[in-house]
Design a protein around this motif. Structure first.
Motif, PDB file in Angstrom:
ATOM      1  N   HIS A   8      -1.435 -47.996 -32.424  1.00  0.00           N
ATOM      2  CA  HIS A   8      -1.221 -48.910 -31.312  1.00  0.00           C
ATOM      3  C   HIS A   8       0.187 -48.730 -30.777  1.00  0.00           C
ATOM      4  CE1 HIS A   8       0.581 -53.095 -30.826  1.00  0.00           C
ATOM      5  NE2 HIS A   8       0.216 -52.693 -29.647  1.00  0.00           N
ATOM      6  N   MET A   9       0.283 -48.424 -29.499  1.00  0.00           N
ATOM      7  CA  MET A   9       1.598 -48.218 -28.887  1.00  0.00           C
ATOM      8  C   MET A   9       1.792 -49.264 -27.805  1.00  0.00           C
ATOM      9  SD  MET A   9       3.316 -44.841 -27.327  1.00  0.00           S
ATOM     10  CE  MET A   9       2.351 -44.653 -25.882  1.00  0.00           C
ATOM     11  N   SER A  10       2.819 -50.054 -27.988  1.00  0.00           N
ATOM     12  CA  SER A  10       3.113 -51.054 -26.989  1.00  0.00           C
ATOM     13  C   SER A  10       4.149 -50.483 -26.039  1.00  0.00           C
ATOM     14  CB  SER A  10       3.634 -52.301 -27.694  1.00  0.00           C
ATOM     15  OG  SER A  10       4.434 -53.034 -26.831  1.00  0.00           O
ATOM     16  N   ALA A  11       3.743 -50.214 -24.802  1.00  0.00           N
ATOM     17  CA  ALA A  11       4.729 -49.829 -23.789  1.00  0.00           C
ATOM     18  C   ALA A  11       5.316 -51.138 -23.272  1.00  0.00           C
ATOM     19  CB  ALA A  11       4.051 -49.018 -22.712  1.00  0.00           C
ATOM     20  N   GLY A  12       5.704 -51.214 -22.020  1.00  0.00           N
ATOM     21  CA  GLY A  12       6.321 -52.452 -21.549  1.00  0.00           C
ATOM     22  C   GLY A  12       5.304 -53.569 -21.434  1.00  0.00           C
ATOM     23  N   SER A  13       4.905 -54.127 -22.568  1.00  0.00           N
ATOM     24  CA  SER A  13       3.858 -55.144 -22.528  1.00  0.00           C
ATOM     25  C   SER A  13       4.438 -56.494 -22.882  1.00  0.00           C
ATOM     26  CB  SER A  13       2.749 -54.805 -23.505  1.00  0.00           C
ATOM     27  OG  SER A  13       3.123 -55.194 -24.798  1.00  0.00           O
ATOM     28  N   CYS A  14       3.644 -57.545 -22.655  1.00  0.00           N
ATOM     29  CA  CYS A  14       4.146 -58.897 -22.900  1.00  0.00           C
ATOM     30  C   CYS A  14       3.691 -59.401 -24.247  1.00  0.00           C
ATOM     31  CB  CYS A  14       3.713 -59.839 -21.802  1.00  0.00           C
ATOM     32  SG  CYS A  14       1.982 -60.248 -21.872  1.00  0.00           S
ATOM     33  N   ASN A  15       3.166 -58.545 -25.124  1.00  0.00           N
ATOM     34  CA  ASN A  15       2.790 -58.981 -26.465  1.00  0.00           C
ATOM     35  C   ASN A  15       1.379 -59.516 -26.554  1.00  0.00           C
ATOM     36  OD1 ASN A  15       4.244 -58.607 -28.678  1.00  0.00           O
ATOM     37  ND2 ASN A  15       5.530 -60.385 -28.493  1.00  0.00           N
ATOM     38  N   ILE A  43       2.954 -51.870 -19.111  1.00  0.00           N
ATOM     39  CA  ILE A  43       3.291 -50.917 -18.046  1.00  0.00           C
ATOM     40  C   ILE A  43       4.163 -49.801 -18.607  1.00  0.00           C
ATOM     41  CG2 ILE A  43       3.152 -52.611 -16.205  1.00  0.00           C
ATOM     42  CD1 ILE A  43       6.281 -52.559 -16.190  1.00  0.00           C
ATOM     43  N   THR A  87       7.392 -48.174 -18.459  1.00  0.00           N
ATOM     44  CA  THR A  87       8.712 -48.465 -17.887  1.00  0.00           C
ATOM     45  C   THR A  87       9.542 -47.191 -17.846  1.00  0.00           C
ATOM     46  OG1 THR A  87       9.649 -49.007 -20.033  1.00  0.00           O
ATOM     47  CG2 THR A  87       8.716 -50.818 -18.794  1.00  0.00           C
ATOM     48  N   LEU A 138      10.736 -45.950 -21.162  1.00  0.00           N
ATOM     49  CA  LEU A 138       9.708 -45.562 -22.122  1.00  0.00           C
ATOM     50  C   LEU A 138       8.946 -44.317 -21.703  1.00  0.00           C
ATOM     51  CD1 LEU A 138       8.198 -48.896 -23.351  1.00  0.00           C
ATOM     52  CD2 LEU A 138       9.238 -47.143 -24.726  1.00  0.00           C
ATOM     53  N   ARG A 189       9.289 -41.355 -23.878  1.00  0.00           N
ATOM     54  CA  ARG A 189       8.826 -41.660 -25.234  1.00  0.00           C
ATOM     55  C   ARG A 189       7.305 -41.669 -25.319  1.00  0.00           C
ATOM     56  NH1 ARG A 189      13.993 -43.651 -23.996  1.00  0.00           N
ATOM     57  NH2 ARG A 189      15.338 -43.349 -25.778  1.00  0.00           N
ATOM     58  N   ILE A 190       6.660 -42.175 -24.277  1.00  0.00           N
ATOM     59  CA  ILE A 190       5.188 -42.196 -24.271  1.00  0.00           C
ATOM     60  C   ILE A 190       4.666 -40.765 -24.286  1.00  0.00           C
ATOM     61  CG2 ILE A 190       3.186 -42.762 -22.855  1.00  0.00           C
ATOM     62  CD1 ILE A 190       4.749 -45.254 -21.952  1.00  0.00           C
TER      63      ILE A 190
END
Lengths: 137, 399
Positions: free
Chosen positions: A16-23, A61, A63, A66, A69-70
Protein backbone atom coordinates in the motif's frame (compact mmCIF):
# COMPACT_ATOMS: atom_id res chain seq x y z
CA UNK A 1 -7.90 -13.53 -20.12
CA UNK A 2 -4.81 -11.38 -20.14
CA UNK A 3 -1.34 -12.29 -19.00
CA UNK A 4 -1.64 -10.42 -15.74
CA UNK A 5 -4.90 -12.04 -14.71
CA UNK A 6 -3.38 -15.44 -15.42
CA UNK A 7 -0.44 -14.67 -13.13
CA UNK A 8 -2.60 -13.65 -10.22
CA UNK A 9 -4.98 -16.51 -9.70
CA UNK A 10 -3.64 -17.36 -6.24
CA UNK A 11 -3.15 -15.36 -3.07
CA UNK A 12 -2.24 -11.74 -3.69
CA UNK A 13 0.28 -9.82 -1.64
CA UNK A 14 -0.50 -6.17 -1.45
CA UNK A 15 1.74 -3.17 -0.97
CA UNK A 16 0.00 0.00 0.00
CA UNK A 17 1.49 3.30 -1.09
CA UNK A 18 0.01 6.48 0.18
CA UNK A 19 0.75 9.36 -2.18
CA UNK A 20 -0.67 12.76 -1.25
CA UNK A 21 -3.72 11.30 0.44
CA UNK A 22 -5.82 12.41 3.39
CA UNK A 23 -5.52 9.10 5.26
CA UNK A 24 -9.12 8.14 4.65
CA UNK A 25 -8.41 5.59 1.94
CA UNK A 26 -5.37 4.29 3.87
CA UNK A 27 -7.46 3.69 6.96
CA UNK A 28 -10.12 1.97 4.87
CA UNK A 29 -7.45 -0.26 3.31
CA UNK A 30 -6.27 -1.21 6.80
CA UNK A 31 -9.91 -1.79 7.69
CA UNK A 32 -10.05 -4.50 5.03
CA UNK A 33 -7.58 -6.49 7.15
CA UNK A 34 -9.52 -6.27 10.37
CA UNK A 35 -12.06 -8.86 11.54
CA UNK A 36 -15.15 -7.36 9.93
CA UNK A 37 -13.85 -7.63 6.36
CA UNK A 38 -10.81 -9.86 6.87
CA UNK A 39 -9.33 -10.11 3.38
CA UNK A 40 -6.65 -12.37 4.79
CA UNK A 41 -9.08 -15.24 4.44
CA UNK A 42 -8.57 -14.92 0.66
CA UNK A 43 -4.82 -15.18 1.12
CA UNK A 44 -4.32 -11.45 0.60
CA UNK A 45 -2.03 -9.68 2.97
CA UNK A 46 -0.29 -6.36 3.31
CA UNK A 47 3.47 -6.60 2.91
CA UNK A 48 6.09 -4.13 4.06
CA UNK A 49 8.14 -3.97 0.88
CA UNK A 50 7.18 -3.40 -2.73
CA UNK A 51 9.67 -6.13 -3.69
CA UNK A 52 7.38 -8.77 -2.19
CA UNK A 53 4.18 -7.44 -3.68
CA UNK A 54 1.84 -8.56 -6.46
CA UNK A 55 -0.48 -5.62 -6.14
CA UNK A 56 0.31 -1.95 -5.65
CA UNK A 57 -2.48 0.09 -4.11
CA UNK A 58 -2.03 3.82 -4.58
CA UNK A 59 -4.11 6.39 -2.72
CA UNK A 60 -4.12 10.16 -2.97
CA UNK A 61 -2.97 12.68 -5.55
CA UNK A 62 0.45 12.64 -7.15
CA UNK A 63 2.22 15.59 -5.56
CA UNK A 64 5.23 17.38 -6.93
CA UNK A 65 7.60 16.00 -4.32
CA UNK A 66 6.27 12.45 -4.57
CA UNK A 67 6.30 12.15 -8.36
CA UNK A 68 9.87 10.75 -8.64
CA UNK A 69 9.30 8.52 -5.60
CA UNK A 70 6.16 6.95 -7.04
CA UNK A 71 8.05 6.18 -10.25
CA UNK A 72 10.89 4.68 -8.23
CA UNK A 73 8.58 2.46 -6.19
CA UNK A 74 6.94 1.28 -9.41
CA UNK A 75 10.35 0.51 -10.95
CA UNK A 76 11.35 -1.51 -7.90
CA UNK A 77 8.24 -3.67 -8.13
CA UNK A 78 8.63 -7.19 -9.49
CA UNK A 79 6.79 -7.36 -12.83
CA UNK A 80 4.07 -8.16 -13.66
CA UNK A 81 2.38 -6.04 -11.05
CA UNK A 82 -1.23 -4.92 -10.77
CA UNK A 83 -1.63 -1.25 -9.97
CA UNK A 84 -4.95 -0.23 -8.43
CA UNK A 85 -5.85 3.43 -7.96
CA UNK A 86 -7.89 3.74 -4.76
CA UNK A 87 -10.15 6.72 -4.26
CA UNK A 88 -11.21 9.72 -6.28
CA UNK A 89 -7.85 11.48 -5.79
CA UNK A 90 -5.79 8.70 -7.34
CA UNK A 91 -8.31 8.11 -10.14
CA UNK A 92 -8.77 11.69 -11.30
CA UNK A 93 -7.33 14.17 -8.83
CA UNK A 94 -10.69 14.71 -7.18
CA UNK A 95 -11.07 18.04 -5.46
CA UNK A 96 -7.33 18.62 -5.49
CA UNK A 97 -7.14 18.83 -9.28
CA UNK A 98 -6.65 22.60 -9.13
CA UNK A 99 -3.88 22.43 -6.55
CA UNK A 100 -0.46 23.81 -7.44
CA UNK A 101 1.25 20.62 -6.31
CA UNK A 102 -0.96 18.34 -8.40
CA UNK A 103 1.01 16.54 -11.09
CA UNK A 104 -1.72 14.71 -12.96
CA UNK A 105 -3.84 11.66 -12.18
CA UNK A 106 -2.00 8.46 -11.33
CA UNK A 107 -2.44 6.90 -14.78
CA UNK A 108 -0.39 9.67 -16.37
CA UNK A 109 2.55 8.63 -14.16
CA UNK A 110 2.42 4.82 -14.02
CA UNK A 111 0.18 2.32 -15.83
CA UNK A 112 -2.99 1.61 -13.84
CA UNK A 113 -5.01 -1.61 -14.13
CA UNK A 114 -8.05 -0.89 -12.02
CA UNK A 115 -9.80 2.12 -10.55
CA UNK A 116 -11.84 2.15 -7.35
CA UNK A 117 -13.63 5.50 -7.14
CA UNK A 118 -15.14 6.94 -4.00
CA UNK A 119 -14.20 9.38 -1.29
CA UNK A 120 -13.22 7.20 0.46
CA UNK A 121 -14.32 3.94 -1.19
CA UNK A 122 -15.83 1.56 1.32
CA UNK A 123 -13.87 -1.61 2.05
CA UNK A 124 -16.59 -3.53 0.22
CA UNK A 125 -15.93 -1.40 -2.86
CA UNK A 126 -12.21 -2.18 -2.72
CA UNK A 127 -12.91 -5.92 -2.47
CA UNK A 128 -15.39 -5.64 -5.33
CA UNK A 129 -12.75 -3.84 -7.41
CA UNK A 130 -10.20 -6.58 -6.91
CA UNK A 131 -12.76 -9.32 -7.62
CA UNK A 132 -13.91 -7.57 -10.79
CA UNK A 133 -10.36 -7.23 -11.98
CA UNK A 134 -9.61 -10.91 -11.38
CA UNK A 135 -12.79 -12.03 -13.15
CA UNK A 136 -12.07 -9.86 -16.18
CA UNK A 137 -12.36 -11.89 -19.35
CA UNK B 1 31.45 11.18 21.14
CA UNK B 2 31.49 8.05 19.03
CA UNK B 3 30.64 7.73 15.37
CA UNK B 4 27.07 8.54 14.50
CA UNK B 5 25.10 6.25 12.20
CA UNK B 6 22.18 7.49 10.14
CA UNK B 7 19.07 5.31 10.16
CA UNK B 8 16.60 6.52 7.54
CA UNK B 9 12.89 5.91 8.09
CA UNK B 10 10.85 6.55 4.97
CA UNK B 11 9.49 8.09 2.79
CA UNK B 12 7.94 4.66 2.23
CA UNK B 13 8.48 2.53 5.26
CA UNK B 14 6.46 -0.37 6.68
CA UNK B 15 6.14 1.54 9.94
CA UNK B 16 4.56 4.60 8.40
CA UNK B 17 1.14 4.83 6.83
CA UNK B 18 1.99 8.07 5.14
CA UNK B 19 4.95 9.30 3.15
CA UNK B 20 7.24 10.84 5.75
CA UNK B 21 10.96 10.93 6.18
CA UNK B 22 12.76 10.67 9.49
CA UNK B 23 16.51 10.64 9.91
CA UNK B 24 17.59 9.02 13.15
CA UNK B 25 21.21 9.73 14.03
CA UNK B 26 22.34 6.91 16.29
CA UNK B 27 25.37 6.12 18.37
CA UNK B 28 25.21 2.38 18.80
CA UNK B 29 21.62 1.74 19.65
CA UNK B 30 20.97 5.10 21.27
CA UNK B 31 19.19 7.76 19.22
CA UNK B 32 21.13 11.03 19.34
CA UNK B 33 19.16 13.26 16.99
CA UNK B 34 15.92 13.10 15.03
CA UNK B 35 15.37 15.12 11.88
CA UNK B 36 12.00 15.25 10.21
CA UNK B 37 11.62 16.07 6.54
CA UNK B 38 8.24 17.20 5.36
CA UNK B 39 6.42 18.22 2.22
CA UNK B 40 5.68 14.88 0.56
CA UNK B 41 1.99 15.11 1.17
CA UNK B 42 1.62 18.87 0.67
CA UNK B 43 -1.55 19.50 -1.31
CA UNK B 44 -1.83 23.27 -1.13
CA UNK B 45 -5.13 23.24 0.73
CA UNK B 46 -4.94 26.80 2.07
CA UNK B 47 -4.58 28.13 -1.47
CA UNK B 48 -7.30 25.78 -2.71
CA UNK B 49 -9.68 27.08 -0.04
CA UNK B 50 -9.30 30.59 -1.34
CA UNK B 51 -10.71 29.49 -4.70
CA UNK B 52 -13.84 27.94 -3.16
CA UNK B 53 -16.92 29.58 -1.72
CA UNK B 54 -17.38 29.66 2.05
CA UNK B 55 -19.80 26.71 1.86
CA UNK B 56 -17.51 24.61 -0.33
CA UNK B 57 -14.50 25.10 1.94
CA UNK B 58 -16.11 22.70 4.45
CA UNK B 59 -15.62 19.80 2.08
CA UNK B 60 -12.03 20.78 1.35
CA UNK B 61 -10.94 21.15 4.98
CA UNK B 62 -12.70 17.89 5.75
CA UNK B 63 -10.23 16.19 3.45
CA UNK B 64 -7.15 17.62 5.13
CA UNK B 65 -7.17 14.51 7.25
CA UNK B 66 -9.45 11.53 7.07
CA UNK B 67 -9.39 10.84 10.78
CA UNK B 68 -10.01 14.41 11.93
CA UNK B 69 -12.71 15.01 9.34
CA UNK B 70 -14.95 16.66 11.90
CA UNK B 71 -12.34 18.70 13.74
CA UNK B 72 -11.28 20.79 10.77
CA UNK B 73 -14.83 21.71 9.68
CA UNK B 74 -15.59 22.35 13.37
CA UNK B 75 -12.78 24.88 13.72
CA UNK B 76 -13.58 26.40 10.32
CA UNK B 77 -17.24 26.75 11.26
CA UNK B 78 -16.25 28.46 14.51
CA UNK B 79 -14.01 30.82 12.53
CA UNK B 80 -16.50 31.71 9.80
CA UNK B 81 -19.46 32.06 12.15
CA UNK B 82 -17.46 34.44 14.34
CA UNK B 83 -17.27 36.98 11.48
CA UNK B 84 -20.99 37.80 11.27
CA UNK B 85 -21.46 36.59 14.88
CA UNK B 86 -24.03 33.91 14.11
CA UNK B 87 -25.61 32.06 17.00
CA UNK B 88 -26.51 28.56 15.82
CA UNK B 89 -29.61 26.70 17.10
CA UNK B 90 -29.20 24.67 20.26
CA UNK B 91 -30.04 21.42 18.51
CA UNK B 92 -27.27 22.02 15.97
CA UNK B 93 -24.83 22.60 18.83
CA UNK B 94 -25.67 19.24 20.36
CA UNK B 95 -25.44 17.45 17.01
CA UNK B 96 -22.06 19.04 16.36
CA UNK B 97 -20.80 17.86 19.72
CA UNK B 98 -22.14 14.35 19.13
CA UNK B 99 -20.33 14.05 15.81
CA UNK B 100 -17.16 15.54 17.28
CA UNK B 101 -17.10 13.16 20.23
CA UNK B 102 -17.98 10.12 18.11
CA UNK B 103 -14.94 11.01 16.06
CA UNK B 104 -12.81 11.14 19.19
CA UNK B 105 -13.98 7.66 20.16
CA UNK B 106 -13.13 6.20 16.77
CA UNK B 107 -9.81 8.04 16.56
CA UNK B 108 -8.68 6.89 20.01
CA UNK B 109 -9.73 3.30 19.28
CA UNK B 110 -7.72 3.52 16.08
CA UNK B 111 -4.71 4.79 18.01
CA UNK B 112 -4.94 2.04 20.61
CA UNK B 113 -4.98 -0.52 17.81
CA UNK B 114 -2.00 0.98 16.02
CA UNK B 115 -0.02 1.31 19.25
CA UNK B 116 -0.74 -2.34 19.99
CA UNK B 117 0.46 -3.24 16.50
CA UNK B 118 3.71 -1.29 17.00
CA UNK B 119 4.32 -3.12 20.26
CA UNK B 120 3.73 -6.52 18.71
CA UNK B 121 0.28 -7.00 20.20
CA UNK B 122 -1.58 -7.71 16.99
CA UNK B 123 -4.56 -9.03 18.92
CA UNK B 124 -5.07 -5.59 20.42
CA UNK B 125 -4.87 -4.12 16.89
CA UNK B 126 -7.55 -6.49 15.60
CA UNK B 127 -9.78 -6.07 18.63
CA UNK B 128 -9.62 -2.30 18.75
CA UNK B 129 -10.38 -2.02 15.05
CA UNK B 130 -13.19 -4.51 15.36
CA UNK B 131 -14.82 -2.43 18.10
CA UNK B 132 -14.32 0.66 15.98
CA UNK B 133 -16.51 -0.74 13.20
CA UNK B 134 -19.87 -0.20 15.00
CA UNK B 135 -18.86 3.44 15.52
CA UNK B 136 -18.19 3.83 11.79
CA UNK B 137 -21.50 2.13 11.01
CA UNK B 138 -23.16 4.65 13.30
CA UNK B 139 -21.47 7.45 11.36
CA UNK B 140 -22.86 5.96 8.18
CA UNK B 141 -26.36 5.90 9.65
CA UNK B 142 -26.18 9.46 11.02
CA UNK B 143 -24.18 11.28 8.36
CA UNK B 144 -24.27 9.04 5.30
CA UNK B 145 -20.58 8.21 5.09
CA UNK B 146 -18.13 6.18 7.12
CA UNK B 147 -15.49 8.91 6.89
CA UNK B 148 -15.68 12.50 5.60
CA UNK B 149 -19.05 13.21 7.09
CA UNK B 150 -20.10 16.45 5.34
CA UNK B 151 -22.19 17.22 8.40
CA UNK B 152 -21.31 20.86 8.99
CA UNK B 153 -22.46 23.98 7.24
CA UNK B 154 -22.46 27.67 8.02
CA UNK B 155 -25.12 28.28 10.63
CA UNK B 156 -25.69 24.71 11.75
CA UNK B 157 -25.58 21.14 10.55
CA UNK B 158 -26.93 19.50 7.41
CA UNK B 159 -28.69 16.48 8.87
CA UNK B 160 -30.84 15.90 11.90
CA UNK B 161 -30.57 12.95 14.25
CA UNK B 162 -33.93 11.16 14.50
CA UNK B 163 -35.10 9.49 17.74
CA UNK B 164 -34.63 6.07 16.09
CA UNK B 165 -31.03 6.89 15.25
CA UNK B 166 -30.49 8.18 18.77
CA UNK B 167 -31.75 4.91 20.25
CA UNK B 168 -29.47 2.95 17.94
CA UNK B 169 -26.53 5.18 18.85
CA UNK B 170 -27.14 4.63 22.56
CA UNK B 171 -27.03 0.88 22.05
CA UNK B 172 -23.73 1.12 20.15
CA UNK B 173 -22.28 3.39 22.84
CA UNK B 174 -23.11 0.92 25.58
CA UNK B 175 -21.32 -1.77 23.60
CA UNK B 176 -18.29 0.47 22.97
CA UNK B 177 -18.15 1.36 26.66
CA UNK B 178 -18.01 -2.31 27.61
CA UNK B 179 -15.26 -2.96 25.08
CA UNK B 180 -13.33 0.07 26.27
CA UNK B 181 -13.34 -1.39 29.76
CA UNK B 182 -11.97 -4.59 28.27
CA UNK B 183 -9.21 -2.69 26.46
CA UNK B 184 -8.38 -0.64 29.54
CA UNK B 185 -8.03 -3.87 31.49
CA UNK B 186 -5.85 -5.39 28.78
CA UNK B 187 -3.51 -2.37 28.76
CA UNK B 188 -3.40 -1.45 32.44
CA UNK B 189 -2.92 -4.95 33.84
CA UNK B 190 -0.37 -6.32 31.40
CA UNK B 191 3.13 -6.42 32.98
CA UNK B 192 4.80 -6.50 29.52
CA UNK B 193 3.02 -3.33 28.41
CA UNK B 194 4.04 -1.68 31.68
CA UNK B 195 7.65 -2.65 31.04
CA UNK B 196 7.53 -1.46 27.42
CA UNK B 197 5.75 1.86 27.95
CA UNK B 198 6.62 3.13 31.43
CA UNK B 199 9.49 5.56 31.34
CA UNK B 200 9.66 5.55 27.51
CA UNK B 201 9.48 8.76 25.50
CA UNK B 202 9.11 11.02 28.51
CA UNK B 203 8.01 14.60 27.88
CA UNK B 204 8.08 16.93 30.87
CA UNK B 205 5.71 19.84 31.30
CA UNK B 206 8.64 22.09 30.39
CA UNK B 207 9.11 20.26 27.06
CA UNK B 208 5.42 20.71 26.34
CA UNK B 209 5.71 24.47 26.93
CA UNK B 210 8.89 24.69 24.85
CA UNK B 211 7.31 23.06 21.81
CA UNK B 212 3.79 24.30 22.40
CA UNK B 213 2.41 20.78 22.20
CA UNK B 214 -1.33 20.34 22.63
CA UNK B 215 -4.01 17.75 23.22
CA UNK B 216 -3.51 14.37 24.88
CA UNK B 217 0.26 14.79 24.47
CA UNK B 218 0.20 17.83 26.74
CA UNK B 219 -2.43 16.44 29.09
CA UNK B 220 -0.37 13.30 29.68
CA UNK B 221 2.46 15.51 30.96
CA UNK B 222 0.29 17.27 33.50
CA UNK B 223 -0.44 20.35 31.37
CA UNK B 224 -4.15 20.87 31.86
CA UNK B 225 -5.33 22.36 28.55
CA UNK B 226 -8.41 21.57 26.58
CA UNK B 227 -10.09 23.98 24.18
CA UNK B 228 -13.47 22.42 24.91
CA UNK B 229 -13.25 23.69 28.48
CA UNK B 230 -10.98 26.73 28.15
CA UNK B 231 -12.89 28.38 25.30
CA UNK B 232 -16.16 26.47 25.05
CA UNK B 233 -17.79 26.10 21.68
CA UNK B 234 -20.80 24.07 20.50
CA UNK B 235 -22.46 22.34 23.46
CA UNK B 236 -19.44 21.74 25.66
CA UNK B 237 -20.37 24.36 28.25
CA UNK B 238 -23.91 23.04 28.53
CA UNK B 239 -23.00 19.58 29.73
CA UNK B 240 -21.04 18.02 32.52
CA UNK B 241 -17.67 16.46 31.75
CA UNK B 242 -14.09 16.65 32.92
CA UNK B 243 -10.65 16.93 31.39
CA UNK B 244 -8.45 13.87 31.84
CA UNK B 245 -4.83 14.47 32.77
CA UNK B 246 -1.89 12.34 33.85
CA UNK B 247 1.45 13.36 35.26
CA UNK B 248 4.12 10.93 34.10
CA UNK B 249 4.53 12.19 30.53
CA UNK B 250 5.60 8.80 29.21
CA UNK B 251 3.88 6.69 26.56
CA UNK B 252 1.89 4.83 29.19
CA UNK B 253 0.41 8.09 30.47
CA UNK B 254 -0.59 9.05 26.93
CA UNK B 255 -2.32 5.71 26.46
CA UNK B 256 -4.05 6.16 29.80
CA UNK B 257 -5.28 9.65 28.91
CA UNK B 258 -6.67 8.48 25.58
CA UNK B 259 -8.40 5.42 26.99
CA UNK B 260 -10.02 7.38 29.81
CA UNK B 261 -11.01 10.19 27.43
CA UNK B 262 -13.12 7.68 25.55
CA UNK B 263 -15.32 7.25 28.62
CA UNK B 264 -15.73 11.02 28.83
CA UNK B 265 -16.64 11.21 25.13
CA UNK B 266 -19.23 8.47 25.53
CA UNK B 267 -20.70 10.29 28.51
CA UNK B 268 -20.79 13.59 26.55
CA UNK B 269 -22.63 11.94 23.66
CA UNK B 270 -25.16 10.36 26.01
CA UNK B 271 -25.86 13.71 27.67
CA UNK B 272 -26.20 15.38 24.27
CA UNK B 273 -28.65 12.70 23.10
CA UNK B 274 -30.67 13.28 26.25
CA UNK B 275 -30.67 17.04 25.61
CA UNK B 276 -31.73 16.53 21.98
CA UNK B 277 -35.09 15.29 23.21
CA UNK B 278 -35.80 18.70 24.74
CA UNK B 279 -35.14 20.64 21.54
CA UNK B 280 -37.40 20.87 18.54
CA UNK B 281 -36.69 18.39 15.76
CA UNK B 282 -35.66 19.96 12.47
CA UNK B 283 -34.36 23.20 14.00
CA UNK B 284 -30.79 22.57 12.91
CA UNK B 285 -29.79 25.55 10.81
CA UNK B 286 -30.02 29.31 10.61
CA UNK B 287 -29.68 30.99 7.27
CA UNK B 288 -26.56 33.10 6.87
CA UNK B 289 -26.95 35.39 3.88
CA UNK B 290 -23.47 36.79 3.59
CA UNK B 291 -20.14 36.90 5.36
CA UNK B 292 -19.22 40.56 5.98
CA UNK B 293 -15.61 41.79 5.68
CA UNK B 294 -13.51 40.89 8.71
CA UNK B 295 -11.37 38.23 10.26
CA UNK B 296 -12.54 35.14 12.06
CA UNK B 297 -10.62 32.91 14.41
CA UNK B 298 -11.85 29.53 15.41
CA UNK B 299 -10.48 26.57 17.21
CA UNK B 300 -11.65 23.14 18.19
CA UNK B 301 -10.27 20.26 20.18
CA UNK B 302 -9.45 17.48 17.74
CA UNK B 303 -8.62 14.00 19.04
CA UNK B 304 -4.96 15.04 18.75
CA UNK B 305 -5.21 18.54 20.19
CA UNK B 306 -6.15 22.04 19.20
CA UNK B 307 -7.03 22.74 15.57
CA UNK B 308 -6.78 26.40 14.70
CA UNK B 309 -8.35 28.12 11.70
CA UNK B 310 -8.01 31.74 10.64
CA UNK B 311 -10.32 33.08 7.95
CA UNK B 312 -10.24 36.52 6.38
CA UNK B 313 -13.17 37.75 4.39
CA UNK B 314 -13.46 40.82 2.18
CA UNK B 315 -17.22 40.57 1.86
CA UNK B 316 -17.06 38.39 -1.24
CA UNK B 317 -18.18 34.80 -1.48
CA UNK B 318 -14.84 33.14 -0.76
CA UNK B 319 -12.14 33.63 1.88
CA UNK B 320 -9.24 35.85 0.86
CA UNK B 321 -6.94 34.15 3.35
CA UNK B 322 -7.33 30.89 5.14
CA UNK B 323 -4.71 29.70 7.60
CA UNK B 324 -4.79 26.29 9.21
CA UNK B 325 -2.73 24.93 12.06
CA UNK B 326 -3.20 21.30 12.93
CA UNK B 327 -2.21 19.84 16.33
CA UNK B 328 0.45 17.52 14.93
CA UNK B 329 2.41 20.57 13.77
CA UNK B 330 3.44 21.27 17.35
CA UNK B 331 3.38 17.68 18.59
CA UNK B 332 5.71 16.19 15.99
CA UNK B 333 8.78 18.33 16.90
CA UNK B 334 8.58 16.89 20.45
CA UNK B 335 10.22 13.79 18.96
CA UNK B 336 13.46 15.66 19.49
CA UNK B 337 12.97 15.27 23.24
CA UNK B 338 11.00 12.02 23.44
CA UNK B 339 13.12 9.88 21.08
CA UNK B 340 16.56 11.26 21.83
CA UNK B 341 18.33 9.23 24.47
CA UNK B 342 16.16 6.17 23.94
CA UNK B 343 16.90 3.10 21.87
CA UNK B 344 15.93 2.69 18.22
CA UNK B 345 13.40 0.01 19.19
CA UNK B 346 11.60 2.51 21.42
CA UNK B 347 11.62 5.21 18.73
CA UNK B 348 8.64 3.64 16.94
CA UNK B 349 6.32 3.76 19.93
CA UNK B 350 7.68 7.11 21.14
CA UNK B 351 6.79 8.68 17.77
CA UNK B 352 3.44 6.90 17.60
CA UNK B 353 2.59 8.10 21.11
CA UNK B 354 1.69 11.63 20.02
CA UNK B 355 -0.63 10.12 17.37
CA UNK B 356 1.10 12.06 14.62
CA UNK B 357 -0.98 12.95 11.62
CA UNK B 358 1.29 13.99 8.79
CA UNK B 359 -1.31 14.91 6.23
CA UNK B 360 -2.67 17.54 8.65
CA UNK B 361 0.75 19.00 9.13
CA UNK B 362 2.20 18.96 5.67
CA UNK B 363 3.57 22.17 4.33
CA UNK B 364 6.17 23.37 1.90
CA UNK B 365 9.65 23.24 3.32
CA UNK B 366 12.48 25.60 2.50
CA UNK B 367 15.82 25.06 4.16
CA UNK B 368 17.70 28.10 5.39
CA UNK B 369 21.13 28.25 6.98
CA UNK B 370 20.62 29.04 10.66
CA UNK B 371 23.60 31.39 10.95
CA UNK B 372 23.55 33.28 7.65
CA UNK B 373 19.85 33.07 6.84
CA UNK B 374 20.62 32.03 3.28
CA UNK B 375 18.43 29.64 1.35
CA UNK B 376 20.03 26.19 1.05
CA UNK B 377 19.49 24.71 -2.37
CA UNK B 378 18.76 21.15 -3.35
CA UNK B 379 20.92 19.25 -5.88
CA UNK B 380 18.41 19.85 -8.67
CA UNK B 381 18.48 23.59 -8.04
CA UNK B 382 22.30 23.62 -8.04
CA UNK B 383 22.38 21.77 -11.37
CA UNK B 384 19.88 24.23 -12.81
CA UNK B 385 22.03 27.12 -11.58
CA UNK B 386 25.13 25.57 -13.13
CA UNK B 387 23.36 25.03 -16.46
CA UNK B 388 22.17 28.62 -16.44
CA UNK B 389 25.73 29.84 -15.97
CA UNK B 390 26.90 27.84 -19.00
CA UNK B 391 24.01 29.27 -21.00
CA UNK B 392 24.93 32.81 -20.00
CA UNK B 393 28.59 32.17 -20.88
CA UNK B 394 27.57 30.82 -24.26
CA UNK B 395 25.54 33.93 -24.91
CA UNK B 396 28.43 36.13 -23.79
CA UNK B 397 31.03 34.38 -25.93
CA UNK B 398 28.56 34.12 -28.81
CA UNK B 399 29.31 30.42 -29.36
Amino acid sequence: MGFKEKCFKKSLWVFHMSAGSCNNCDIEILDCLTPKFDIERFGMKLVGSIRHADVLLVTGIVTRKLLPRIKEVYDQAPKPIVVIAIGACACTGGMFKDSYTFKGPLDTVIPVDAYVPGCPPKPEAMLAGVVKFLNKK
Amino acid sequence: MGKKTLVPLGPYHPLLEEPEFFKLYCDGEIVKEVIWETGYNHRGIEKLCQSKTFEQVFYVVERICGICSTSHPFAYANAVESIPGVEIPERAKYIRSIVGELERVHSHLLWVGLAGHFLGYNTVFMWAWKYREPVLDMFEIITGNRNSYAMFTIGGVRRDISPEQAAQLLKVLDEVERKTTLLVGAVMDDPVIHARLKGVGILTAEDIHDFGAVGPTARASGVDIDVRRDDPYAAYDMIDWKVITANDGDVFAKAEVRLLEMYESISIIKQCLEALKKTEAGDIKVKVKEIPPGIGIGHAEAPRGEVFHFVKSDGGNSPVRHKIRAPSFTCIPTFRRSCVGGTISDAAIATAAVDPCYCCTERMSHVYDYTTGKHIMSAAELIKLSQEKTKNLKAKLKV
